[in-house]
Scaffold this motif. Structure first.
Motif, PDB file in Angstrom:
ATOM      1  N   SER A  40      44.057  37.637  43.002  1.00  0.00           N
ATOM      2  CA  SER A  40      45.084  38.220  42.142  1.00  0.00           C
ATOM      3  C   SER A  40      44.903  39.722  42.014  1.00  0.00           C
ATOM      4  O   SER A  40      43.850  40.197  41.564  1.00  0.00           O
ATOM      5  CB  SER A  40      45.023  37.581  40.756  1.00  0.00           C
ATOM      6  OG  SER A  40      45.809  38.298  39.833  1.00  0.00           O
ATOM      7  N   ALA A  41      45.907  40.476  42.398  1.00  0.00           N
ATOM      8  CA  ALA A  41      45.850  41.928  42.248  1.00  0.00           C
ATOM      9  C   ALA A  41      45.806  42.318  40.770  1.00  0.00           C
ATOM     10  O   ALA A  41      45.164  43.302  40.396  1.00  0.00           O
ATOM     11  CB  ALA A  41      47.052  42.570  42.932  1.00  0.00           C
ATOM     12  N   ARG A  42      46.475  41.547  39.921  1.00  0.00           N
ATOM     13  CA  ARG A  42      46.482  41.859  38.483  1.00  0.00           C
ATOM     14  C   ARG A  42      45.084  41.718  37.881  1.00  0.00           C
ATOM     15  O   ARG A  42      44.692  42.499  37.011  1.00  0.00           O
ATOM     16  CB  ARG A  42      47.471  40.944  37.753  1.00  0.00           C
ATOM     17  CG  ARG A  42      48.932  41.229  38.118  1.00  0.00           C
ATOM     18  CD  ARG A  42      49.895  40.309  37.379  1.00  0.00           C
ATOM     19  NE  ARG A  42      49.694  38.924  37.793  1.00  0.00           N
ATOM     20  CZ  ARG A  42      49.428  37.923  36.963  1.00  0.00           C
ATOM     21  NH1 ARG A  42      49.309  38.152  35.664  1.00  0.00           N
ATOM     22  NH2 ARG A  42      49.292  36.688  37.412  1.00  0.00           N
ATOM     23  N   TRP A  43      44.338  40.713  38.345  1.00  0.00           N
ATOM     24  CA  TRP A  43      42.950  40.547  37.894  1.00  0.00           C
ATOM     25  C   TRP A  43      42.144  41.802  38.208  1.00  0.00           C
ATOM     26  O   TRP A  43      41.453  42.350  37.351  1.00  0.00           O
ATOM     27  CB  TRP A  43      42.364  39.316  38.568  1.00  0.00           C
ATOM     28  CG  TRP A  43      40.899  39.067  38.346  1.00  0.00           C
ATOM     29  CD1 TRP A  43      40.113  39.575  37.347  1.00  0.00           C
ATOM     30  CD2 TRP A  43      40.040  38.239  39.142  1.00  0.00           C
ATOM     31  NE1 TRP A  43      38.821  39.116  37.480  1.00  0.00           N
ATOM     32  CE2 TRP A  43      38.749  38.293  38.562  1.00  0.00           C
ATOM     33  CE3 TRP A  43      40.257  37.457  40.278  1.00  0.00           C
ATOM     34  CZ2 TRP A  43      37.663  37.592  39.095  1.00  0.00           C
ATOM     35  CZ3 TRP A  43      39.171  36.753  40.801  1.00  0.00           C
ATOM     36  CH2 TRP A  43      37.899  36.825  40.217  1.00  0.00           C
ATOM     37  N   CYS A  44      42.248  42.277  39.446  1.00  0.00           N
ATOM     38  CA  CYS A  44      41.485  43.451  39.857  1.00  0.00           C
ATOM     39  C   CYS A  44      41.928  44.701  39.106  1.00  0.00           C
ATOM     40  O   CYS A  44      41.105  45.528  38.712  1.00  0.00           O
ATOM     41  CB  CYS A  44      41.622  43.653  41.360  1.00  0.00           C
ATOM     42  SG  CYS A  44      40.521  44.905  42.022  1.00  0.00           S
ATOM     43  N   LEU A  45      43.226  44.852  38.895  1.00  0.00           N
ATOM     44  CA  LEU A  45      43.731  46.023  38.182  1.00  0.00           C
ATOM     45  C   LEU A  45      43.196  46.078  36.751  1.00  0.00           C
ATOM     46  O   LEU A  45      42.791  47.136  36.263  1.00  0.00           O
ATOM     47  CB  LEU A  45      45.260  46.020  38.180  1.00  0.00           C
ATOM     48  CG  LEU A  45      45.930  46.459  39.485  1.00  0.00           C
ATOM     49  CD1 LEU A  45      47.430  46.199  39.421  1.00  0.00           C
ATOM     50  CD2 LEU A  45      45.656  47.938  39.766  1.00  0.00           C
ATOM     51  N   GLU A  46      43.205  44.940  36.071  1.00  0.00           N
ATOM     52  CA  GLU A  46      42.688  44.921  34.696  1.00  0.00           C
ATOM     53  C   GLU A  46      41.195  45.230  34.688  1.00  0.00           C
ATOM     54  O   GLU A  46      40.698  45.947  33.810  1.00  0.00           O
ATOM     55  CB  GLU A  46      42.968  43.578  34.038  1.00  0.00           C
ATOM     56  CG  GLU A  46      44.439  43.347  33.718  1.00  0.00           C
ATOM     57  CD  GLU A  46      44.657  42.193  32.762  1.00  0.00           C
ATOM     58  OE1 GLU A  46      43.740  41.896  31.958  1.00  0.00           O
ATOM     59  OE2 GLU A  46      45.746  41.580  32.818  1.00  0.00           O
ATOM     60  N   TYR A  47      40.474  44.703  35.645  1.00  0.00           N
ATOM     61  CA  TYR A  47      39.038  44.975  35.769  1.00  0.00           C
ATOM     62  C   TYR A  47      38.792  46.462  36.002  1.00  0.00           C
ATOM     63  O   TYR A  47      37.932  47.085  35.368  1.00  0.00           O
ATOM     64  CB  TYR A  47      38.497  44.137  36.923  1.00  0.00           C
ATOM     65  CG  TYR A  47      37.028  44.329  37.241  1.00  0.00           C
ATOM     66  CD1 TYR A  47      36.052  43.551  36.637  1.00  0.00           C
ATOM     67  CD2 TYR A  47      36.612  45.280  38.185  1.00  0.00           C
ATOM     68  CE1 TYR A  47      34.712  43.702  36.936  1.00  0.00           C
ATOM     69  CE2 TYR A  47      35.276  45.440  38.497  1.00  0.00           C
ATOM     70  CZ  TYR A  47      34.322  44.644  37.868  1.00  0.00           C
ATOM     71  OH  TYR A  47      32.998  44.806  38.173  1.00  0.00           O
ATOM     72  N   GLU A  48      39.550  47.062  36.924  1.00  0.00           N
ATOM     73  CA  GLU A  48      39.402  48.492  37.221  1.00  0.00           C
ATOM     74  C   GLU A  48      39.705  49.356  36.004  1.00  0.00           C
ATOM     75  O   GLU A  48      39.013  50.349  35.729  1.00  0.00           O
ATOM     76  CB  GLU A  48      40.325  48.890  38.364  1.00  0.00           C
ATOM     77  CG  GLU A  48      39.860  48.448  39.737  1.00  0.00           C
ATOM     78  CD  GLU A  48      40.763  48.979  40.834  1.00  0.00           C
ATOM     79  OE1 GLU A  48      41.929  49.301  40.547  1.00  0.00           O
ATOM     80  OE2 GLU A  48      40.300  49.080  41.975  1.00  0.00           O
ATOM     81  N   GLN A  49      40.747  48.991  35.272  1.00  0.00           N
ATOM     82  CA  GLN A  49      41.143  49.783  34.113  1.00  0.00           C
ATOM     83  C   GLN A  49      40.040  49.843  33.056  1.00  0.00           C
ATOM     84  O   GLN A  49      39.891  50.849  32.369  1.00  0.00           O
ATOM     85  CB  GLN A  49      42.424  49.210  33.513  1.00  0.00           C
ATOM     86  CG  GLN A  49      43.663  49.476  34.371  1.00  0.00           C
ATOM     87  CD  GLN A  49      44.864  48.670  33.931  1.00  0.00           C
ATOM     88  OE1 GLN A  49      44.803  47.876  32.982  1.00  0.00           O
ATOM     89  NE2 GLN A  49      45.980  48.851  34.619  1.00  0.00           N
ATOM     90  N   MET A  50      39.251  48.776  32.969  1.00  0.00           N
ATOM     91  CA  MET A  50      38.161  48.754  31.991  1.00  0.00           C
ATOM     92  C   MET A  50      36.888  49.412  32.517  1.00  0.00           C
ATOM     93  O   MET A  50      35.962  49.666  31.739  1.00  0.00           O
ATOM     94  CB  MET A  50      37.859  47.302  31.594  1.00  0.00           C
ATOM     95  CG  MET A  50      39.038  46.568  30.962  1.00  0.00           C
ATOM     96  SD  MET A  50      39.719  47.430  29.516  1.00  0.00           S
ATOM     97  CE  MET A  50      38.336  47.334  28.386  1.00  0.00           C
TER      98      MET A  50
END
Length: 265
Positions: free
Chosen positions: A84-94
């Motif tokens: 999931s790209a959304r999973w990675c994006l949320e992880y990166e944002q934090m």
């Protein structure tokens, strides 16, 4: 800064891990995909092969992480996604990767491990695990790809399933060698890609690389000048430019940077 390459959202698998690894063509198919990664230079092809490899190993999602910590203030992380790209994006944002229990395992232990065997000691680590669960990760298999020679650059393949206990079954021992081979091949591919990017972006030539190798060997300016048949002033000037390109304070740090990112060995 993190650098990420995306693939389409994966489709959940229905087979058990036992069914996957007991398929007569399991090893042959997995090895063919791994060899394909070794032979290609194109990122799109690697992503496609990674996505297919994820399916061949029975995982719903897969992430490969390449991580370097130069010091306490400087980190580099890159992802290849069959997840999931959304999973990675949320992880990166934090910006959580500095305290990620999965990455910490990959740094300290070369052995693959099931997520259920990892202790989550901090609130950040527990939050990371809950974020993964939000995106359907009930079971995960962490497969380190260590680098020898005292280099802190590591890789980690993360295979995940929506089924609790999916990777904890006894047949995971048949998955282990294929997952390790995939992790190491992806790590080598990323290392080559990072090296090529730095050489092109910073306009590093063969003379620069030779200077860095000689510095790593511990040679002094006069010795390097003799080895390269140039002047001491030229050696010092060249190192000043390299330090500026790499954002390092001195040439020893530049040689260490070059080693960490695979420019020299």
């Amino acid at each position: 800064m993190p650098q990420t390459s995306f693939t389409p959202e994966p489709v959940p698998r229905e087979e058990t891990l036992e069914a996957v690894v007991s398929n007569p063509s399991f090893a042959k198919d997995a090895l063919a995909l791994i060899h394909g990664i070794a032979e290609t230079k194109e990122q799109n092809e690697v992503l496609e092969l990674f996505h297919t490899s994820r399916a061949a190993l029975g995982a719903d999602q897969a992430i490969f992480v390449s991580f370097v910590r130069d010091d306490e203030s400087r980190e580099s992380i890159r992802f290849l996604l069959a997840a999931s790209a959304r999973w990675c994006l949320e992880y990166e944002q934090m910006a959580w990767f500095g305290d990620d229990a999965w990455l910490m395992h990959a740094i300290t232990d070369p052995n693959p491990i099931c997520d259920s065997a990892i202790s989550y000691r901090t609130n950040v680590q527990r939050n990371i695990r809950e974020l993964a669960r939000k995106f359907g990760v009930e079971s995960a298999y962490i497969v380190p790809a260590p680098t020898s020679g005292g280099v802190s650059r590591i890789g980690a393949l993360i295979l995940t399933s929506q089924r609790a206990g999916f990777f904890e079954c006894p047949t995971s021992r048949h998955l282990k060698p294929m997952a390790r081979a995939l992790s190491m091949e992806l790590h080598e591919w990323w290392t080559r890609r990072i090296r090529e990017d730095i050489i092109v972006d910073h306009r590093i030539d063969d003379t620069d690389l030779e200077l860095l190798r000689l510095e790593k060997r511990g040679l002094k300016t006069k010795q390097i000048a003799a080895e390269t048949q140039t002047s001491e002033a030229s050696v010092n000037s060249r190192f000043q430019r390299l330090n500026a390109k790499f954002g390092q304070h001195n040439r020893k740090a530049s040689a260490r940077f070059a080693t960490e990112y695979g420019l020299i060995s």
